[in-house]
Enzyme design. Structure first.
Site, PDB file in Angstrom:
ATOM      1  N   VAL A  61       0.943  -1.159  -0.038  1.00  0.00           N
ATOM      2  CA  VAL A  61      -0.170   0.211  -0.085  1.00  0.00           C
ATOM      3  C   VAL A  61       0.902   1.218  -0.064  1.00  0.00           C
ATOM      4  O   VAL A  61       1.742   1.472   1.024  1.00  0.00           O
ATOM      5  CB  VAL A  61      -0.924   0.075   1.238  1.00  0.00           C
ATOM      6  N   GLU A 174      -3.399   1.881  -2.301  1.00  0.00           N
ATOM      7  CA  GLU A 174      -2.821   3.081  -1.973  1.00  0.00           C
ATOM      8  C   GLU A 174      -3.870   3.884  -0.856  1.00  0.00           C
ATOM      9  O   GLU A 174      -4.911   3.432  -0.752  1.00  0.00           O
ATOM     10  CB  GLU A 174      -2.953   3.927  -3.248  1.00  0.00           C
ATOM     11  N   GLY A 316     -10.333   1.371  -1.900  1.00  0.00           N
ATOM     12  CA  GLY A 316      -9.077   1.629  -1.888  1.00  0.00           C
ATOM     13  C   GLY A 316      -8.173   0.798  -0.948  1.00  0.00           C
ATOM     14  O   GLY A 316      -8.890  -0.389  -0.387  1.00  0.00           O
ATOM     15  N   GLU A 317      -6.993   1.117  -0.695  1.00  0.00           N
ATOM     16  CA  GLU A 317      -6.033   0.439   0.432  1.00  0.00           C
ATOM     17  C   GLU A 317      -5.518  -1.036  -0.211  1.00  0.00           C
ATOM     18  O   GLU A 317      -4.955  -1.726   0.635  1.00  0.00           O
ATOM     19  CB  GLU A 317      -6.866   0.216   1.720  1.00  0.00           C
ATOM     20  N   GLY A 318      -6.061  -1.202  -1.178  1.00  0.00           N
ATOM     21  CA  GLY A 318      -5.785  -2.864  -1.654  1.00  0.00           C
ATOM     22  C   GLY A 318      -6.702  -3.631  -1.179  1.00  0.00           C
ATOM     23  O   GLY A 318      -6.567  -5.044  -1.229  1.00  0.00           O
TER      24      GLY A 318
END
Length: 350
Positions: A61, A174, A316-318
């Site tokens: 991330v 991200e 997000g964040e993966g």
């Protein structure tokens, strides 16, 4: 910059035919496992073996701040980027829950957050920022060419480190307030779209703010003539340090013949840049989910990508990578363990 060769160049037609037969003649109607059959084919082709193995799965991330947040394009203040990095490191975010659930190694990278993390001692934290956030691309280019290349190279180095530790399947996420604006601007510039076609609600902004975001994008494309620019120039001009690091990390993973797992809208914008930089890159990717961000479906369509999930996520964040990963495990499992008609003594269909 990266030596990526199509996996099809290193295998024979006999191998491709044998792989397809192995999938088709399992004890099931042909095609009945749907997208899992395509995933199994891709993993085997990337690894160039009829018995692929997923080893030491990893999610990286990347976090960074964006100067364009000054234009009022996000619901949250910039300090949230720093706060979420600390939350990741404390284990309290969604990506921590999901990666722990599926035994996925998680690394957090400070690519360019407006914060001082020098005192943090955490084995899963990589503190190598390019700068304390990008410039406001409404006023000037987000970063210099030198900064952009440095971010790409740093992302590649991080992937190499994961590969050296035995990882052969890697996903990317991200965190960065206002990074949907950068992603939408990248998409609009490269695909020759308007800001209205690419800008969405991001973290939950209202329609008035979406229109502000769209105008910021349109103005930047006009100001820097980005419809006529190459992908690297677009990335430098309206991108973010976390997106640039993702581009380098993705390209390096493909160069190393790793399976590349792509998360949502922002990660897909990085994949778009990577695909523009290397024609064979997308053959190593698996897109994990279709985001609720309004332009993501269009972006996936432009890259001929078939995501594994569509469950309304836009975090997000993966997180989409971690949630989709068990499906990839299932695809590899059926390829390796499921009996064929001949093995099981089951009659085939006509």
């Amino acid at each position: 910059m990266f030596d990526i060769i199509s996996p099809l160049e290193n295998v024979t037609l006999d191998f491709v035919s044998e792989l397809q037969d192995k999938i088709d003649f399992k004890t099931k109607p042909q095609g009945s496992l749907g997208l899992l059959e395509q995933v199994a084919f891709k993993v085997a082709l990337v690894q160039q073996t009829l018995t692929p193995v997923l080893t030491k799965p990893s999610i990286v991330v990347f976090a960074a701040d964006h100067g364009v947040a000054d234009e009022g394009v996000s619901l949250f203040p910039q300090v949230v980027t720093e706060q979420m990095v600390l939350n990741f490191l404390a284990g309290g975010a969604a990506i921590n829950c999901f990666s722990n659930q599926h035994a996925i190694d998680l690394k957090i990278v400070n690519a360019g957050v407006k914060a001082n993390f020098e005192q943090i001692d955490n084995a899963n934290f990589i503190n190598q920022p390019i700068a304390a956030g990008t410039h406001n691309f409404a006023q000037q280019a987000a970063m210099s060419k030198e900064q952009c290349l440095a971010a790409i190279n740093k992302g590649a180095d991080i992937t190499q480190q994961q590969f050296d530790q035995g990882c052969n399947v890697i996903g990317f996420g991200e965190m960065g307030i206002a990074n949907t604006t950068s992603a939408a601007a990248i998409m609009a510039a490269i695909l020759n779209l308007s800001g209205q076609q690419s800008a969405g609600k991001g973290t939950g902004i209202d329609q008035k703010t979406v229109l502000i975001k769209a105008k910021v994008i349109d103005d930047a494309i006009e100001k820097y003539q980005l419809h006529d620019a190459d992908a690297l120039t677009v990335l430098q001009t309206v991108g973010g340090f976390e997106i640039a690091m993702m581009v380098g990390a993705m390209l390096k993973a493909a160069e190393l013949s790793m399976l590349v797992l792509v998360d949502g809208f922002i990660a897909s914008s990085a994949a778009l840049v990577a695909s523009e930089m290397n024609d064979d890159f997308l053959q190593y990717t698996q897109f994990c989910h279709q985001s609720e961000e309004q332009a993501h479906q269009l972006l996936l369509t432009k890259m001929a990508a078939m995501p594994l999930l569509n469950v309304g996520m836009r975090l997000g964040e993966g997180s989409g990578v971690a949630v989709a990963y068990p499906l990839i495990v299932s695809a590899v499992s059926f390829l390796n363990e499921m009996a064929s008609f001949a093995d099981a003594g089951v009659s085939e269909g006509h």
